[in-house]
Design an enzyme around this catalytic site. Structure first.
Site, mmCIF file in Angstrom:
data_model
loop_
_atom_site.group_PDB
_atom_site.id
_atom_site.type_symbol
_atom_site.label_atom_id
_atom_site.label_comp_id
_atom_site.label_asym_id
_atom_site.label_seq_id
_atom_site.Cartn_x
_atom_site.Cartn_y
_atom_site.Cartn_z
ATOM 1 N N THR A 76 1.045 -1.051 -0.216
ATOM 2 C CA THR A 76 -0.024 0.442 0.306
ATOM 3 C C THR A 76 1.330 1.684 -0.249
ATOM 4 O O THR A 76 0.291 2.190 -0.615
ATOM 5 C CB THR A 76 -0.930 0.379 1.490
ATOM 6 O OG1 THR A 76 -2.215 -1.151 1.056
ATOM 7 C CG2 THR A 76 -2.237 1.040 1.116
ATOM 8 N N CYS A 81 -6.604 -10.446 7.204
ATOM 9 C CA CYS A 81 -7.447 -10.575 7.330
ATOM 10 C C CYS A 81 -8.395 -11.631 6.840
ATOM 11 O O CYS A 81 -9.489 -11.932 7.596
ATOM 12 C CB CYS A 81 -8.199 -8.933 7.658
ATOM 13 S SG CYS A 81 -7.522 -7.553 8.718
ATOM 14 N N ALA A 101 7.487 3.579 8.969
ATOM 15 C CA ALA A 101 7.320 2.109 9.702
ATOM 16 C C ALA A 101 5.848 1.514 9.948
ATOM 17 O O ALA A 101 5.381 2.993 10.475
ATOM 18 C CB ALA A 101 7.931 1.607 11.042
ATOM 19 N N LEU A 102 5.375 0.709 9.311
ATOM 20 C CA LEU A 102 3.966 0.518 9.913
ATOM 21 C C LEU A 102 3.684 -0.952 9.689
ATOM 22 O O LEU A 102 4.665 -1.354 8.980
ATOM 23 C CB LEU A 102 3.586 1.295 8.413
ATOM 24 C CG LEU A 102 3.169 0.669 6.893
ATOM 25 C CD1 LEU A 102 1.934 0.977 6.350
ATOM 26 C CD2 LEU A 102 4.431 1.229 6.640
ATOM 27 N N GLY A 103 2.186 -1.231 10.085
ATOM 28 C CA GLY A 103 1.597 -2.425 10.320
ATOM 29 C C GLY A 103 1.667 -3.099 11.523
ATOM 30 O O GLY A 103 2.388 -2.698 12.760
ATOM 31 N N LYS A 145 -37.173 5.555 17.545
ATOM 32 C CA LYS A 145 -36.135 6.058 19.121
ATOM 33 C C LYS A 145 -34.790 4.860 18.789
ATOM 34 O O LYS A 145 -34.232 4.139 19.302
ATOM 35 C CB LYS A 145 -36.526 4.950 19.980
ATOM 36 C CG LYS A 145 -38.249 6.005 20.909
ATOM 37 C CD LYS A 145 -38.711 4.781 22.129
ATOM 38 C CE LYS A 145 -40.280 5.410 22.127
ATOM 39 N NZ LYS A 145 -40.687 4.784 23.743
#
Length: 444
Positions: A16, A44, A275-277, A428
């Site tokens: 990504t 996932c 960094a990521l993830g 409601k």
């Protein structure tokens, strides 16, 4: 000379961020090193192929190596493991599938190594699997088909364990869960635990609680209390560990020797390394405390942050951090939560409970939703919410998450204007009713 960007890891985060950078800069050199043979897949979605709800395993791939190479001008090296980083000279060392080592240099380095599933170290290891990547999913599929598996044991009680249990049961297999406690999906409030247990039991999943595995044999699992479970295949789902061993000897700071420390721009302790993830420790917006939250949407947002920072394009509103929103489906039950952990709450928080329907009460397909909201008495803002019921649970937790992001006081929930028509909502509205009950609570 064009800047050179190296990305370590090619699943959700790496693929990504590479694509995001390419959209913003069509001149830079982008190279991805991925240690496994699979690339850019939806981690996932893995459990949902076990039931064949996701029928085609190929649909779990977001893009191919050829697409990245030919259409996006991004070079991808599969079966190439980065084994060392020297940030002083901007150099990495790579080992290929033939164990041959090479080096590469970078202007910017992005770490997205992910995590690996923990395995249970017990006597016997017969057909013990984990489920965290495509290859492991294929191994489970192959074993089920080759050995005509009928009895599966799941070790663990978190969301991967429950998703695997649900999908294997939907496939028609006999499923047992081994739980060292009696609580399931600990993110949700304890008072909803009976609903989860009842759902599992009503779907004929056998529960073994307050026990642990002593031995795994070819056709049975032996517990530490002496019980035996008929089992042809075992899936261990007891958590994950960041795959950061190769970083430990570098100049990049780690938290607890495993989580990569990043700032609000996803920079590490080294300015040109990001960094990521699943390997990073992020920030919780409510109290600015570090938290490990391995969810795909966070990774996608962080990819955008990194891409804009590296390419010097401005993001108008940087991330506030995360609010720990999560959700899981368990057969016909939906469970979702946001905010602080239940264990972090003190008696000073005001607890609001409400039970209602997701559509008009006279509609035949209405589903009940129960929700618990905890309010900080000093700010009148939601600190935690947890809900259980039909599919529309997600709608109310999402609304509450947005209220938290915008520091909305709970009394203003009465002015939220949800869409209304009998097939879609109750007059409601649950979100409005929380506001009314909060107003009454503060008057006491």
């Amino acid at each position: 000379m064009n800047k050179r960007i190296i990305i370590i890891g090619g699943v959700a985060g790496g693929a990504t961020v590479a694509s995001q950078i390419r959209r913003l800069d069509d001149q830079c050199d982008i190279v991805i090193y991925e240690k496994r043979p699979s690339f850019s897949f939806a981690n996932c979605g893995l459990p949902y192929h076990l039931s064949h709800e996701v029928e085609d395993i190929e649909s779990l791939y977001a893009a191919s190596v050829d697409e990245f190479d030919n259409k996006r001008n991004i070079k991808v090296h599969l079966n190439h493991e980065v084994i060392n980083i020297d940030t002083k000279v901007n150099k990495i060392t790579i080992k290929d599938e033939h164990n041959e080592q090479t080096t590469d240099t970078y202007d910017f380095l992005i770490l997205s190594p992910g995590a690996h599933a923990k395995r249970l170290e017990v006597r016997g290891q017969h057909r013990q699997f984990v489920l965290h990547n495509i290859e492991q999913l294929e191994d489970i599929e192959s074993s089920i088909k080759t050995h005509d598996i009928q009895n599966v044991t799941i070790i663990g009680a978190g969301y991967i364990a429950l998703e695997a249990a649900e999908n294997l049961k939907e496939r028609g297999l006999n499923v047992s869960i081994i739980n060292r406690s009696d609580q399931y999906y600990k993110a949700v409030d304890r008072q909803f635990n009976d609903d989860l247990r009842d759902t599992l039991l009503s779907n004929d999943i056998k529960l073994y609680e307050h026990c642990e595995v002593d031995q795994i044999d070819a056709h049975q699992v032996i517990l530490n209390n002496g019980q035996t479970i008929l089992s042809d295949l075992v899936i261990t789902a007891i958590g994950i560990t960041p795959s950061t061993q190769f970083i430990q000897s570098s100049q990049i700071d780690l938290i607890d020797d495993k989580f990569i420390k990043v700032n609000a721009l996803n920079q590490t302790s080294v300015d040109n390394v990001y960094a990521l993830g699943d390997a990073i420790m992020t920030r919780r917006a409510i109290d600015n405390q570090p938290i490990h939250l391995p969810l795909a949407w966070i990774t996608h947002r962080d990819a955008t942050t990194i891409a804009h920072h590296i390419t010097n394009t401005k993001i108008d509103k940087p991330s506030q951090g995360v609010y720990s929103a999560s959700i899981i489906r368990l057969f016909d039950l939906t469970i979702a939560t946001v905010g602080l952990k239940e264990s972090e709450l003190t008696d000073e928080y005001i607890k609001i409970e409400h039970s209602g329907y997701d559509r008009a009460g006279y509609m035949p397909d209405k589903e009940k939703i129960q929700i618990i909201v905890y309010i900080d008495p000093s700010t009148h803002q939601v600190a935690r919410a947890s809900a259980i019921g039909g599919r529309d649970v997600s709608k109310y937790i999402d609304l509450i998450t947005m209220s938290m992001m915008n520091q909305m006081v709970v009394e203003d929930f009465i002015n939220i204007e949800p869409t209304y028509s009998p097939p879609y909502a109750s007059p409601k509205s649950i979100i409005n009713m929380i506001g009314y009950k909060a107003i009454n609570a503060f008057k006491k």
